[in-house]
Design an enzyme around this catalytic site. Structure first.
Site, PDB file in Angstrom:
ATOM      1  CG  ASP A  98      -1.714   2.402   6.438  1.00 35.25           C
ATOM      2  OD1 ASP A  98      -1.995   2.037   5.268  1.00 35.25           O
ATOM      3  OD2 ASP A  98      -2.149   3.456   6.934  1.00 35.25           O
ATOM      4  CG  ASP A 103      -1.227   8.538   2.004  1.00 34.42           C
ATOM      5  OD1 ASP A 103      -0.259   8.859   2.715  1.00 34.42           O
ATOM      6  OD2 ASP A 103      -2.030   9.360   1.549  1.00 34.42           O
ATOM      7  CG  ASP A 144      -1.748   1.235   1.348  1.00 36.11           C
ATOM      8  OD1 ASP A 144      -2.472   1.550   0.393  1.00 36.11           O
ATOM      9  OD2 ASP A 144      -1.674   1.912   2.389  1.00 36.11           O
TER      10      ASP A 144
END
Length: 337
Positions: free
Chosen positions: A216, A19, A17
């Site tokens: 995240d 961001d 991922d």
């Protein structure tokens, strides 16, 4: 702890991922440049999967390269490109599609041979909704009229928030929720995570090798990896923290947890979850509706032990420190104790 072996050595492809994992808004997260550079230096396959529909794959690659993260456009999988491909396969070339989102989403539609439009009066066959910082009430109003008129409603993703230097801010999912409320229905299709399409597409690149997803967010990255049948690593550098992890339902539980991307290479910086409640120097006991952590050792090992106990409990549990070392570990994990 991963028994002395590097986590990355068990996988042919690592899918990141962006961001909250590689960068935060416009700055690389400490250690991210070094981690990706090391993977490339070892000749390992790397891919990037993002729900952000405000940039094209080439723009994302340029952004990463500008930060010092080596990336090519063909390594980047975006929900905008995936949505455009889905619409291309469903409707004739040149079909009008009403766009609620950024210019990148319009560009992907044009590249797919479709015609982006801005109003319901242009008779769109579909509405595609993606994140764009300028999206406002007028955009949502046109989308509502078009969907009520029979247009297919496609959402690039339903992330409720996006990370920022000031904390979580409204993401595309919040705007989708506004339209859902007005229409009293869900989108016809959601393209991005936690839907498995982006990860499944990436995993095909690994051939027979195993794929590891690094994210995240439990509600998108980790759930999406599980739905795609892939192992996952949760890094605590973005949205989801230890408290959310302890409360995670089965569908959102990762395979591994690390404080950051160091866990890919350092066996001492990553842990498999859940862990036993009485190993690696820690013990966890269930008492009076809570979990008492005692002992000493690495905070990550404490987290693994707490996951084992919390995921076996029948409801939410409070965590309490039973020793000064436990109090320090809970503080390091951002948990009240």
């Amino acid at each position: 702890m991963i028994d002395g072996e590097r986590l990355v050595d068990g996988y042919a492809l690592v899918v990141f991922d962006l961001d909250g994992v590689i960068y935060l808004i416009d700055r690389p997260i400490p250690g991210a440049v070094e981690a990706v550079t090391r993977l490339h230096g070892e000749g390992r396959l790397v891919a990037y999967a993002t729900n952000n529909a405000s940039r094209r794959s080439s723009e994302v690659a340029d952004l990463l390269t500008g930060m010092g993260v080596p990336a090519r456009a063909d390594e980047v999988l975006t929900s905008a490109a995936a949505a455009a491909e889905l619409l291309r396969d469903r409707f004739p070339a040149g079909s009008a599609v009403l766009v609620v989102g950024a210019e990148a989403l319009r560009a992907e539609l044009r590249a797919a041979g479709l015609t982006p439009v801005a109003t319901a009066e242009e008779d769109p066959v579909a509405v595609v909704q993606g994140y764009g910082p300028q999206v406002g009430w007028a955009d949502l109003a046109e989308a509502a009229v078009a969907v009520r008129g029979g247009a297919t409603w496609i959402a690039t993703n339903t992330d409720r928030t996006l990370p920022s230097g000031r904390g979580p801010l409204p993401g595309n999912g919040s705007l989708v929720a506004a339209l859902r409320t007005a229409l009293e229905r869900d989108p016809d299709v959601v393209v991005g995570k936690p839907e498995p399409a982006l990860f499944a597409t990436a995993a095909r690149r690994a051939g027979r090798g195993r794929t590891l997803v690094v994210g995240d967010r439990l509600d998108t990255d980790i759930e999406g990896a599980r739905r795609a049948g892939l192992d996952s690593l949760l890094v605590l550098t973005g949205v989801s923290g230890a408290a959310e992890l302890l409360a995670a339902p089965v569908r959102r539980r990762p395979t591994y947890v690390s404080m950051d991307l160091t866990g890919l290479f350092d066996p001492a910086a990553v842990v498999r979850v859940p862990g036993p409640a009485d190993a690696t120097g820690w013990s966890v006991a269930a008492r009076d509706g809570g979990l008492d952590l005692a002992g000493s050792g690495r905070p990550l090992d404490a987290l693994a032990a707490l996951c084992g106990a919390a995921w076996s409990a029948t409801g939410p549990v409070a965590v309490r420190a039973g020793s000064p070392e436990a109090a320090a570990a809970l503080t390091a994990l951002g948990l009240p104790g």
